[in-house]
Design a protein around this motif. Structure first.
Motif, PDB file in Angstrom:
ATOM      1  N   VAL A  26       0.948  -1.115   0.020  1.00 27.37           N
ATOM      2  CA  VAL A  26       0.050   0.001  -0.068  1.00 27.37           C
ATOM      3  C   VAL A  26       1.014   1.040   0.012  1.00 27.37           C
ATOM      4  CG1 VAL A  26      -1.625   1.441   1.362  1.00 27.37           C
ATOM      5  CG2 VAL A  26      -1.986  -1.230   1.178  1.00 27.37           C
ATOM      6  N   LEU A  27       1.882   1.154   0.763  1.00 27.19           N
ATOM      7  CA  LEU A  27       3.025   2.517   0.888  1.00 27.19           C
ATOM      8  C   LEU A  27       3.490   2.522  -0.556  1.00 27.19           C
ATOM      9  CD1 LEU A  27       4.643   1.933   4.243  1.00 27.19           C
ATOM     10  CD2 LEU A  27       2.862   3.725   3.540  1.00 27.19           C
ATOM     11  N   LEU A  28       4.103   1.444  -1.206  1.00 23.29           N
ATOM     12  CA  LEU A  28       4.892   1.543  -2.367  1.00 23.29           C
ATOM     13  C   LEU A  28       3.438   2.360  -3.523  1.00 23.29           C
ATOM     14  CD1 LEU A  28       6.736  -1.556  -2.807  1.00 23.29           C
ATOM     15  CD2 LEU A  28       7.360   0.658  -2.059  1.00 23.29           C
ATOM     16  N   PHE A  29       2.294   1.530  -3.492  1.00 25.24           N
ATOM     17  CA  PHE A  29       1.504   2.237  -4.469  1.00 25.24           C
ATOM     18  C   PHE A  29       1.090   3.503  -4.285  1.00 25.24           C
ATOM     19  CE2 PHE A  29      -3.032   2.155  -6.007  1.00 25.24           C
ATOM     20  CZ  PHE A  29      -2.614   1.678  -7.288  1.00 25.24           C
ATOM     21  N   ALA A  30       0.822   4.022  -2.958  1.00 23.29           N
ATOM     22  CA  ALA A  30       0.426   5.328  -2.518  1.00 23.29           C
ATOM     23  C   ALA A  30       1.421   6.335  -3.039  1.00 23.29           C
ATOM     24  CB  ALA A  30       0.365   5.222  -1.050  1.00 23.29           C
ATOM     25  N   ALA A  31       3.022   5.911  -2.880  1.00 22.49           N
ATOM     26  CA  ALA A  31       3.918   6.681  -3.318  1.00 22.49           C
ATOM     27  C   ALA A  31       3.944   6.903  -5.089  1.00 22.49           C
ATOM     28  CB  ALA A  31       5.193   5.980  -2.968  1.00 22.49           C
ATOM     29  N   LEU A  32       3.631   5.878  -5.713  1.00 22.90           N
ATOM     30  CA  LEU A  32       3.345   5.886  -6.969  1.00 22.90           C
ATOM     31  C   LEU A  32       2.244   7.007  -7.457  1.00 22.90           C
ATOM     32  CD1 LEU A  32       4.173   5.026 -10.012  1.00 22.90           C
ATOM     33  CD2 LEU A  32       2.571   3.268  -9.627  1.00 22.90           C
ATOM     34  N   LEU A  33       1.180   6.818  -6.638  1.00 25.32           N
ATOM     35  CA  LEU A  33      -0.125   7.686  -7.121  1.00 25.32           C
ATOM     36  C   LEU A  33       0.238   9.308  -6.751  1.00 25.32           C
ATOM     37  CD1 LEU A  33      -3.222   5.677  -5.638  1.00 25.32           C
ATOM     38  CD2 LEU A  33      -2.340   5.840  -7.940  1.00 25.32           C
ATOM     39  N   ALA A  34       1.032   9.465  -5.752  1.00 21.67           N
ATOM     40  CA  ALA A  34       1.514  10.713  -5.294  1.00 21.67           C
ATOM     41  C   ALA A  34       2.294  11.166  -6.607  1.00 21.67           C
ATOM     42  CB  ALA A  34       2.153  10.906  -4.120  1.00 21.67           C
ATOM     43  N   TYR A  35       3.427  10.472  -7.082  1.00 20.07           N
ATOM     44  CA  TYR A  35       4.314  10.699  -8.288  1.00 20.07           C
ATOM     45  C   TYR A  35       3.399  11.310  -9.398  1.00 20.07           C
ATOM     46  CZ  TYR A  35       7.602   9.874 -11.871  1.00 20.07           C
ATOM     47  OH  TYR A  35       8.059  10.003 -13.129  1.00 20.07           O
ATOM     48  N   VAL A  36       2.532  10.210  -9.811  1.00 15.63           N
ATOM     49  CA  VAL A  36       1.901  10.505 -11.071  1.00 15.63           C
ATOM     50  C   VAL A  36       0.970  11.763 -10.808  1.00 15.63           C
ATOM     51  CG1 VAL A  36      -0.070   9.698 -12.367  1.00 15.63           C
ATOM     52  CG2 VAL A  36       1.956   8.162 -11.535  1.00 15.63           C
ATOM     53  N   ALA A  37       0.215  11.933  -9.667  1.00 22.49           N
ATOM     54  CA  ALA A  37      -0.620  13.265  -9.424  1.00 22.49           C
ATOM     55  C   ALA A  37       0.120  14.491  -9.569  1.00 22.49           C
ATOM     56  CB  ALA A  37      -1.125  13.172  -8.166  1.00 22.49           C
ATOM     57  N   VAL A  38       1.505  14.454  -8.889  1.00 28.08           N
ATOM     58  CA  VAL A  38       2.319  15.763  -8.950  1.00 28.08           C
ATOM     59  C   VAL A  38       2.911  15.749 -10.471  1.00 28.08           C
ATOM     60  CG1 VAL A  38       4.540  16.911  -8.339  1.00 28.08           C
ATOM     61  CG2 VAL A  38       3.212  15.647  -6.621  1.00 28.08           C
ATOM     62  N   SER A  39       3.006  14.906 -11.317  1.00 27.35           N
ATOM     63  CA  SER A  39       3.693  15.087 -12.572  1.00 27.35           C
ATOM     64  C   SER A  39       2.429  15.539 -13.416  1.00 27.35           C
ATOM     65  CB  SER A  39       3.972  13.740 -13.125  1.00 27.35           C
ATOM     66  OG  SER A  39       5.148  13.143 -12.233  1.00 27.35           O
ATOM     67  N   VAL A  40       1.066  15.068 -13.170  1.00 30.56           N
ATOM     68  CA  VAL A  40      -0.216  15.517 -14.143  1.00 30.56           C
ATOM     69  C   VAL A  40      -0.427  16.862 -14.039  1.00 30.56           C
ATOM     70  CG1 VAL A  40      -2.300  15.310 -14.392  1.00 30.56           C
ATOM     71  CG2 VAL A  40      -0.959  13.062 -14.178  1.00 30.56           C
TER      72      VAL A  40
END
Length: 377
Positions: free
Chosen positions: A131-145
Motif C-alpha cells: 500500500v505504501l509503495l502504491f500510494a507513493a506511485l499515485l503521489a508521483y503521478v498526481a504531481v507529474s500530471v
C-alpha cells in the motif's frame, strides 16, 4: 530446439517491433494533441504500458503460489532497464536529459529503490508495504500530471478563441492516439511472452539450469518492451520518450508492479536473503549511477552507454558464475569489487565535479556576450 520454438522466437520479435512502433507513434502524437510534453508522456503513459509484462509475470507468479518471483522480476528488470536499455539506446543516439529528470524523477526512482530495501529487511514486502509503495506511485503521478497541466495551460493561454471549433477533431485525434498506445502495449505484452517462452526453451535445450534462465531470460525478456520502445523512440527522434520511459518504468515497476503484487499476495512477497545482500543494493547503485551520468552535460553519451552495457554484461556474468559455482567466480568477483567498480565510480565523480564547476562558472560569468538572446546561455 524445435521449429515451433524458432517460429515463436521470430513472432515475438516481430510483435515487439510492431508494438514499439505503434506505442511510440501514438504516444508522440498524443503528447502533441493534448499539449503535454513527450517527456511526460514517456514518464507516465509509455512507462505504464511497457511495465505490463512485469505486472503479468509478477501477478501470475502470485496466483501460481510463487510470490517471491515478483521481487526478482522487478529488481532484475530495473537493473536491465538502466544498464541494458538505456545503454543500448545511448549507443544508437546520445540521449538528451531534461533538467526535470535530474532534479525530480531520478531522485524519486532512487528513493523508491531505497524504500524497497528498507521494507524488505524483515524478509517480506507485506500488504501494508505494498500500500505504501502504491500510494507513493499515485503521489508521483498526481504531481507529474499537475505540473504538466500547468505547463499546458500556459501554452493554451496563447491560443485564440477560434481553437474551440476544432475541439471535435481534437477528441477524435486523442482517441485515435490512445488506440495506437493500447494496441502497441498489447503487442508488446504478447511479443514479450512469446520471446521469453521461446528463449527459455532454447536455453533449456542447451542445458542451462532453470535458475540461470530465470535470472537472465525473464529479467531481459520483461525489459524487451522498454528496449524496443526506446530504440524506436530514439530512431524516430523522440529522445524524451526514451529517457522518460526508462525512469518511469522503474518507478512503475516498484510502485505499481511490486506494490500491487504485495497487496494481492495474502502473506506478502517473500524476499530471499541473497536479494537483500546483493540484488537490491545493486538496483540502488544502478539508480544512483544515472545521476552523475545524466548530470554530465545533461547528455547520456555513446561512451557512457557502452559503459552501462558493459556493466550489465558483467552483472550477468557474475550471476551465472555464482549460480553455477564456477571456479572463476572468486577471481571475477574480486576484480569487480576492487578494480572495475571503484575506477568507474571515481571517474563518474570526477565528471560530475567537473560539470558542477562548469555550471558555476557559467552562472557567475553570465550568458555569452556575442549571443545574449540565447536561452541556453
Amino acid at each position: 530446439m524445435t521449429v515451433p520454438t524458432l517460429l515463436a522466437l521470430a513472432a515475438g520479435l516481430g510483435l515487439l517491433i510492431a508494438g514499439g512502433e505503434s506505442l511510440v507513434r501514438g504516444a508522440a502524437s498524443l503528447a502533441r494533441t493534448i499539449g503535454m510534453s513527450s517527456l511526460m508522456v514517456g514518464l507516465i503513459v509509455v512507462s505504464f504500458a511497457t511495465s505490463a509484462p512485469e505486472l503479468a509475470v509478477s501477478t501470475g507468479a502470485v496466483v501460481a503460489g510463487y510470490p517471491g518471483l515478483a521481487v526478482g522480476n522487478v529488481v532484475g528488470s530495473n537493473i536491465a532497464n538502466v544498464l541494458l536499455v538505456l545503454g543500448v539506446s545511448a549507443l544508437c543516439v546520445p540521449l538528451l536529459v531534461r533538467s526535470q529528470i535530474v532534479r525530480t524523477d531520478i531522485p524519486v526512482m532512487v528513493a523508491l529503490s531505497v524504500g524497497v530495501l528498507l521494507l524488505a529487511l524483515d524478509g517480506t514486502v507485506g500488504p501494508g508495504d505494498g500500500v505504501l509503495l502504491f500510494a507513493a506511485l499515485l503521489a508521483y503521478v498526481a504531481v507529474s500530471v499537475v505540473v504538466a497541466h500547468r505547463r499546458r495551460n500556459t501554452v493554451a493561454a496563447r491560443e485564440d478563441d477560434g481553437a474551440a471549433r476544432g475541439a471535435g477533431s481534437r477528441v477524435r485525434r486523442v482517441l485515435a492516439d490512445a488506440l495506437f498506445v493500447a494496441v502497441g502495449a498489447a503487442l508488446l505484452v504478447v511479443g514479450a511472452r512469446l520471446l521469453v517462452t521461446a528463449a527459455g526453451d532454447i536455453a533449456a535445450a542447451l542445458g542451462v539450469s532453470d535458475l540461470v534462465i530465470g535470472l537472465t531470460v525473464v529479467a531481459v525478456g520483461t525489459s524487451l518492451p522498454e528496449l524496443v520502445t526506446c530504440v524506436v523512440a530514439v530512431v524516430r527522434g523522440e529522445r524524451d520518450i526514451a529517457v522518460g520511459n526508462i525512469v518511469g518504468s522503474n518507478v512503475f515497476n516498484i510502485g505499481f508492479v511490486l506494490g500491487v503484487t504485495a497487496i494481492v499476495a495474502p502473506q506478502g512477497v517473500s524476499v530471499e536473503p541473497s536479494a537483500i545482500r546483493f540484488d537490491l543494493p545493486i538496483m540502488i547503485a544502478v539508480a544512483l549511477v544515472l545521476l552523475p551520468v545524466a548530470f554530465t552535460g545533461s547528455v547520456v553519451t555513446r561512451w557512457e552507454g557502452a559503459l552501462l552495457v558493459a556493466f550489465y554484461a558483467a552483472y550477468l556474468t557474475y550471476l551465472v558464475l555464482a549460480t553455477t559455482e564456477h571456479e572463476a567466480f572468486k577471481s571475477f568477483a574480486a576484480a569487480m569489487l576492487w578494480f572495475a567498480v571503484p575506477i568507474t565510480a571515481l571517474w563518474l565523480l570526477v565528471m560530475a565535479t567537473h560539470e558542477l564547476r562548469v555550471r558555476r562558472r557559467r552562472r557567475r560569468d553570465g550568458p555569452p556576450a556575442l549571443d545574449p538572446a540565447d536561452p541556453g546561455g
